[in-house]
Design an enzyme around this catalytic site. Structure first.
Site, short mmCIF file in Angstrom:
data_model
loop_
_atom_site.label_atom_id
_atom_site.label_comp_id
_atom_site.label_asym_id
_atom_site.label_seq_id
_atom_site.Cartn_x
_atom_site.Cartn_y
_atom_site.Cartn_z
N GLU A 1 61.94 30.75 46.01
CA GLU A 1 62.90 31.85 45.98
C GLU A 1 62.37 33.01 45.15
OE1 GLU A 1 65.28 31.98 47.89
OE2 GLU A 1 65.26 29.91 48.55
N HIS B 1 59.86 34.51 52.82
CA HIS B 1 59.72 33.07 53.02
C HIS B 1 58.79 32.77 54.20
CE1 HIS B 1 62.48 31.49 50.09
NE2 HIS B 1 63.51 32.17 50.55
N HIS C 1 63.62 39.57 51.53
CA HIS C 1 63.47 38.28 50.85
C HIS C 1 63.24 37.16 51.87
CE1 HIS C 1 64.70 34.99 48.02
NE2 HIS C 1 65.14 34.47 49.16
N GLU C 2 64.04 37.16 52.92
CA GLU C 2 63.93 36.09 53.92
C GLU C 2 62.61 36.19 54.69
OE1 GLU C 2 65.86 33.50 54.13
OE2 GLU C 2 66.98 34.31 52.44
#
Length: 261
Positions: free
Chosen positions: A182, A124, A120-121
Site C-alpha cells: 500500500e 499496484h 494508487h490502484e
C-alpha cells in the site's frame, strides 16, 4: 539423488524469481504474468456480471477521463467501469482493468482526489503486487519457502522464506507485506498523478476526507488493510516536493486534465 535434484531445481527457480519493484524494493515473483493477467480478466468479467454497473453517464465519463489521463502515462489499453455501489472503493486488476464505485465518486470533490485513488490502484498493477502475493502464498503452500530458507537463510529472499514458515505465514510476512504494498502504491500513484498533470496535494485532502468518512461510520473497503491515515499522509508529504516538480513539468508539456465531476 532425486531429492537433491529436486532441491537444486527448486532453488534455481526461486532464485530466478528475485526481481525489483519500480521503487527499487526486492520482490519474490515467479508466477507467469500472462497467467496472472488472465486471472485479472476473469475476475473483472465475473464482477461485471454479478454486480450492477452505474447507469450514470456523467459518473462514467468522469471516471474514464481521470483514468485515461493516468493510463496514458503508462501505456496499454485499459478498461474502466463504474459500479453502482455506495462503498468508498476503487481497484485495478492485472490485465489493465479499473473499477470505481459510485460511492467514491460521490465522496471526492474534484478530479485530483479521484486521480489519487485510481493512481494508487494503478500503482499496484505496475508493481505486480498481485503476482507477488500469489507467488508468496504459492511458495508457502508448495514448500518453496522452506527450501529457500534452508539453502540461503542470509539472503533477503531467504529471510522472507523464514518468515513464511509456521505462524510467520500468518503474522510475520504475508500480512505486513500488504501494508508495504500500500505504501509503495501510494508513492507510485502520487508520481503518476503528478506526471499526468493532476495536483498531488489533493491526495492529502482525499485521505483526510476518507478519515472523516470512516469516523462517520461509512463502509470503506478501500481502507481495510491499508496503513494508518497518519503514516500514509506522512509518506505522501515526504514525496510531495518531487511530485510537485513532476506536475510542473507536466504542465509545461501542456498536460492539464479537465475532468468534470
Amino acid at each position: 539423488m532425486l531429492k537433491k535434484t529436486l532441491l537444486t531445481a527448486v532453488i534455481a527457480m526461486t532464485m530466478s524469481a528475485c526481481v525489483t519493484s519500480p521503487t527499487g524494493r526486492s520482490q519474490f515473483i515467479f508466477m507467469p504474468d500472462n497467467q496472472v493477467n488472465q486471472m485479472g480478466l476473469q475476475a473483472f468479467d465475473s464482477m461485471k456480471s454479478k454486480n450492477p454497473l452505474s447507469k450514470n453517464q456523467r459518473y462514467s465519463q468522469f471516471a474514464q477521463c481521470v483514468a485515461y489521463s493516468l493510463t496514458r502515462e503508462v501505456g496499454g489499453q485499459w478498461e474502466v467501469v463504474v459500479f453502482e455501489d455506495d462503498t468508498l472503493n476503487a481497484f485495478a486488476l492485472p490485465g489493465n482493468k479499473i473499477g470505481v464505485h459510485s460511492g467514491l465518486i460521490n465522496l471526492v470533490d474534484n478530479q485530483d482526489q479521484l486521480a489519487a485513488v485510481i493512481g494508487h490502484e494503478i500503482g499496484h498493477v505496475l508493481s505486480r503486487h498481485s503476482n507477488e502475493r500469489l507467488s508468496q502464498e504459492t511458495a508457502v503452500s508448495t514448500g518453496l519457502s522452506m527450501v529457500q530458507a534452508v539453502a540461503q537463510p542470509q539472503t533477503a529472499l531467504g529471510q522472507t522464506a523464514l518468515g513464511l514458515l509456521g505462524v510467520g505465514a500468518q503474522y510475520g510476512v504475508i500480512l505486513p507485506y500488504s501494508r508495504i504494498h500500500e505504501t509503495e502504491a501510494d508513492t507510485i500513484g502520487l508520481d503518476l498523478m503528478a506526471k499526468a498533470g493532476f495536483d498531488p496535494r489533493q491526495s492529502i485532502n482525499l485521505w483526510l476526507k476518507m478519515d472523516k468518512a470512516a469516523q462517520g461510520g461509512q463502509p470503506i473497503e478501500f481502507m481495510s488493510t491499508h496503513p494508518s491515515h497518519a503514516s500514509r499522509i506522512d509518506n505522501l508529504n515526504q514525496h510531495m516536493n518531487q511530485a510537485l516538480q513532476l506536475q510542473q513539468q507536466a504542465w509545461n508539456m501542456g498536460k492539464q486534465p479537465r475532468c468534470a465531476k
